[in-house]
Design an enzyme around this catalytic site. Structure first.
Site, short mmCIF file in Angstrom:
data_model
loop_
_atom_site.label_atom_id
_atom_site.label_comp_id
_atom_site.label_asym_id
_atom_site.label_seq_id
_atom_site.Cartn_x
_atom_site.Cartn_y
_atom_site.Cartn_z
N GLU A 21 0.85 -1.18 0.00
CA GLU A 21 0.00 0.00 0.00
C GLU A 21 0.89 1.23 0.00
OE1 GLU A 21 -3.75 0.41 2.33
OE2 GLU A 21 -2.61 1.96 3.39
N PHE A 23 0.98 5.57 -0.05
CA PHE A 23 0.24 6.81 0.22
C PHE A 23 0.43 7.77 -0.95
CE2 PHE A 23 0.87 4.90 4.33
CZ PHE A 23 -0.37 5.08 4.92
N LYS A 26 2.26 14.23 -1.89
CA LYS A 26 1.80 15.61 -1.69
C LYS A 26 2.46 16.60 -2.65
CE LYS A 26 0.72 14.93 3.17
NZ LYS A 26 0.90 15.36 4.55
N HIS A 81 -7.98 3.55 -3.77
CA HIS A 81 -8.87 3.95 -2.68
C HIS A 81 -9.71 5.13 -3.17
CE1 HIS A 81 -6.22 2.27 0.81
NE2 HIS A 81 -6.18 1.49 -0.25
N ARG A 111 -15.51 5.50 3.59
CA ARG A 111 -16.10 6.77 3.99
C ARG A 111 -15.01 7.81 4.12
NH1 ARG A 111 -17.89 8.26 9.97
NH2 ARG A 111 -15.63 8.56 9.99
N ASP A 113 -11.73 9.52 6.75
CA ASP A 113 -11.60 10.20 8.05
C ASP A 113 -12.19 11.60 7.96
OD1 ASP A 113 -10.25 8.02 9.19
OD2 ASP A 113 -8.33 8.73 8.40
N ALA A 131 -19.55 4.55 3.33
CA ALA A 131 -18.95 3.59 2.40
C ALA A 131 -20.03 2.75 1.73
CB ALA A 131 -17.96 2.70 3.13
N TYR A 153 -12.88 -3.72 10.73
CA TYR A 153 -12.10 -3.37 11.92
C TYR A 153 -12.19 -4.49 12.97
CZ TYR A 153 -12.53 0.99 9.46
OH TYR A 153 -12.49 1.94 8.48
N LYS A 173 -22.33 -3.15 3.84
CA LYS A 173 -21.40 -2.88 2.74
C LYS A 173 -21.32 -4.08 1.79
CE LYS A 173 -18.13 -1.26 5.69
NZ LYS A 173 -16.86 -0.64 6.16
#
Length: 198
Positions: A21, A23, A26, A81, A111, A113, A131, A153, A173
């Site tokens: 994964e 990120f 920026k 994502h 959904r 953060d 979601a 989770y 979901k």
């Protein structure tokens, strides 16, 4: 190819697999560095890679650039994502269209953060509220083209009071059309195994 098909094939063969994964960057230099890193790490033969959505100061357009490069240039299966946070339905539809145009067939529908600087989550005024609604929207607009993953989770979502409450929303979901589940990192293996049974 859909990730769920790759996972099922590995399970039938009894073979372990892994993914990476990344990120979303920026900065422009971060984008160059990330693309170089992905190219090097793909020699380790991951089953797929995940690219997070540009949130918390990163650029959402960078997510799509990374996904496109991984799919078109590197030939690695990619899961993009996609979050509800700060996204209108128009933005979500544009991202799905661009993902599809580069050959990406996998979305992790989240959904998200709360937006940076906010304590509580609230939907975009022209967006989606969960979601589950994102999964429904993807299915309604793209049918079965995308393999859709959702989050779970094992040690409870911070907003869930009980495991039963958490599993209720996970089931929603799945019923909305999700194909696979990605769990948050967990520290208690027996708790995770109990969660899987539930």
């Amino acid at each position: 190819m859909k990730i769920i098909e790759r996972i099922q094939k590995r399970q039938e063969e009894g073979q372990p697999f892994f993914s990476f994964e990344y990120f979303s960057p920026k900065t422009s230099q971060g984008l160059v560095n990330l693309n170089d890193r992905i190219e090097r790490m793909c020699h380790l033969d991951p089953e797929f890679i995940d690219i997070t959505w540009g949130a918390g100061g990163s650029r959402p357009a960078a997510t799509l650039e990374v996904v496109s490069n991984a799919q078109k240039c590197l030939g690695v299966e990619t899961c993009m994502h996609l979050i509800c946070t700060d996204n209108s339905i128009e933005t979500i539809d544009k991202a799905l269209k661009e993902a599809r145009a580069c050959g990406n067939q996998n979305i992790l529908a989240l959904r998200g953060d709360p937006p940076t600087g906010q304590k509580h989550w609230s939907p975009h005024p022209q967006g989606l509220s969960s979601a589950t609604s994102l999964v429904r929207h993807i299915r309604a607009t793209h049918g079965d083209y995308f393999g859709i993953g959702v989050a779970a989770y094992p040690e409870l979502h911070p907003e869930s009071p009980t495991l039963a409450h958490d599993l209720y929303y996970l089931k929603q979901k799945i019923d909305a059309g999700a194909d696979f589940i990605v769990t948050q990192l967990f520290f208690d293996v027996p708790k995770f195994l109990d969660w899987v049974k539930e």
